[in-house]
Write an enzyme that holds these catalytic residues in place. Structure first.
Site, mmCIF file in Angstrom:
data_model
loop_
_atom_site.group_PDB
_atom_site.id
_atom_site.type_symbol
_atom_site.label_atom_id
_atom_site.label_comp_id
_atom_site.label_asym_id
_atom_site.label_seq_id
_atom_site.Cartn_x
_atom_site.Cartn_y
_atom_site.Cartn_z
ATOM 1 N N ASN A 9 0.878 -1.179 0.000
ATOM 2 C CA ASN A 9 0.000 0.000 0.000
ATOM 3 C C ASN A 9 0.912 1.224 0.000
ATOM 4 O OD1 ASN A 9 -1.869 1.999 0.405
ATOM 5 N ND2 ASN A 9 -2.247 1.498 2.569
ATOM 6 N N LYS A 11 0.118 4.247 -0.315
ATOM 7 C CA LYS A 11 -0.531 5.462 0.206
ATOM 8 C C LYS A 11 -0.273 6.612 -0.778
ATOM 9 C CE LYS A 11 0.304 3.512 4.703
ATOM 10 N NZ LYS A 11 0.169 3.636 6.113
ATOM 11 N N HIS A 93 -9.387 1.283 4.871
ATOM 12 C CA HIS A 93 -8.114 1.507 5.556
ATOM 13 C C HIS A 93 -8.349 2.482 6.712
ATOM 14 C CE1 HIS A 93 -4.008 2.673 6.377
ATOM 15 N NE2 HIS A 93 -3.627 1.602 5.725
ATOM 16 N N GLU A 95 -6.731 4.899 7.742
ATOM 17 C CA GLU A 95 -6.504 6.316 7.398
ATOM 18 C C GLU A 95 -7.736 6.891 6.706
ATOM 19 O OE1 GLU A 95 -2.805 5.710 5.322
ATOM 20 O OE2 GLU A 95 -1.884 5.122 7.215
ATOM 21 N N GLU A 165 -5.646 -4.961 10.503
ATOM 22 C CA GLU A 165 -4.595 -3.960 10.706
ATOM 23 C C GLU A 165 -4.865 -3.208 12.010
ATOM 24 O OE1 GLU A 165 -2.588 -2.784 6.849
ATOM 25 O OE2 GLU A 165 -4.339 -1.503 6.989
ATOM 26 N N GLY A 171 2.246 2.068 10.628
ATOM 27 C CA GLY A 171 3.211 3.148 10.456
ATOM 28 C C GLY A 171 3.911 3.569 11.735
ATOM 29 N N SER A 211 3.192 -2.338 10.343
ATOM 30 C CA SER A 211 4.640 -2.395 10.527
ATOM 31 C C SER A 211 5.220 -3.776 10.242
ATOM 32 C CB SER A 211 5.024 -1.908 11.937
ATOM 33 O OG SER A 211 4.621 -0.560 12.104
#
Ligand code: PEP
Length: 248
Positions: A9, A11, A93, A95, A165, A171, A211
């Protein structure tokens, strides 16, 4: 039989030229290797057509609209994504949920449109740090799956890839331990079996994200209910991404 998948991904990283060059480099580096997983790269929308037409790698969009078409300035529909040759779309996701207010109800619409256009949703779920500390992480994940996916028929649910996730691991450099990840993956599979049946649950690919990297992929992927990874940071460099792919 469920598939092993390692999906990157990107991003909001890489311009078009960098993205196309990366895809070619990755494909060349993987040529001749005996891969034990499908490899997918999740690119910004503008890269999709160029990469899908110039490589054999799986290609994923990172989002699609919750409407089929019309006066929605700036949006990209599932049909448009499919028309580029991309086969996957990452949906839900954290985010997107956090920064763009994507709710379970919105995601349910996106999933339906993705499926109607022949795309495989890589559907992200996961709890925050606070939710894990309150010990409600299983309930949170169950609710996310139930609200967005459990109105699907068994036939349609079988087309979904899940990505667990934990938000606290994305991250941050804090990976879930393989025990924590396996425990949640087994719980998700049990939840799917209870709603549908064992066959559907056994055939669902459940990826881990947060991560993951070349140093921990092997241990994570060795867990019986972990079928691959959704990889952010470590998917941005070919030399960091390949050891993750080789975690299988
Ligand atoms: C992600 O963005 O889905 C992700 C897992 O990111 P990272 O690997 O950088 O934690």
């Amino acid at each position: 039989m469920r598939k092993n998948i390692v999906a990157g991904n990107w991003k909001m990283n890489k311009n078009l030229q960098e993205g196309v060059a990366f895809a070619k480099e990755l494909e060349a580096a993987l040529a001749g290797k005996e891969l034990k997983c499908d490899v997918v790269i999740g690119t910004p929308f503008i890269h999709l057509a160029s990469i899908a037409s110039s490589t054999k790698l799986g290609v994923a969009a990172q989002n699609c609209a919750d409407k089929a078409s019309g006066a929605y300035t700036g949006e990209i529909s599932a049909a448009m994504v499919a028309s580029t040759g991309a086969k996957y779309v990452i949906l839900g996701h954290s985010e997107r949920r956090t920064y763009y207010g994507e709710t379970d109800a919105i995601l349910k619409e996106k999933v339906l449109l993705a499926l109607a256009n022949g795309l495989t949703p890589i559907f992200c779920i996961g709890e925050t740090k606070e939710e894990r500390e309150k010990n409600i992480h299983f309930d949170v994940v169950k609710t996310q799956v139930e609200k967005a996916l459990f109105d699907l028929s068994a036939e349609d649910f079988a087309k979904i890839v899940i990505a667990y996730e934990p938000v606290w691991a994305i991250g941050t450099g804090l990976t879930a331990t393989s025990e924590q990840a396996q425990e949640m993956h087994a719980y998700i599979r049990k939840t799917i079996a209870a709603k549908y049946n064992n066959e559907v649950a056994d055939n669902t690919s459940i990826l881990y994200g947060g991560s993951a990297n070349g140093g921990n992929a092997k241990e994570l992927f060795a867990c019986p209910d972990i079928d691959g990874g959704l990889i952010g940071g470590a998917s941005l460099d070919v030399e960091k991404f390949i050891p993750v792919i080789e975690g299988f």
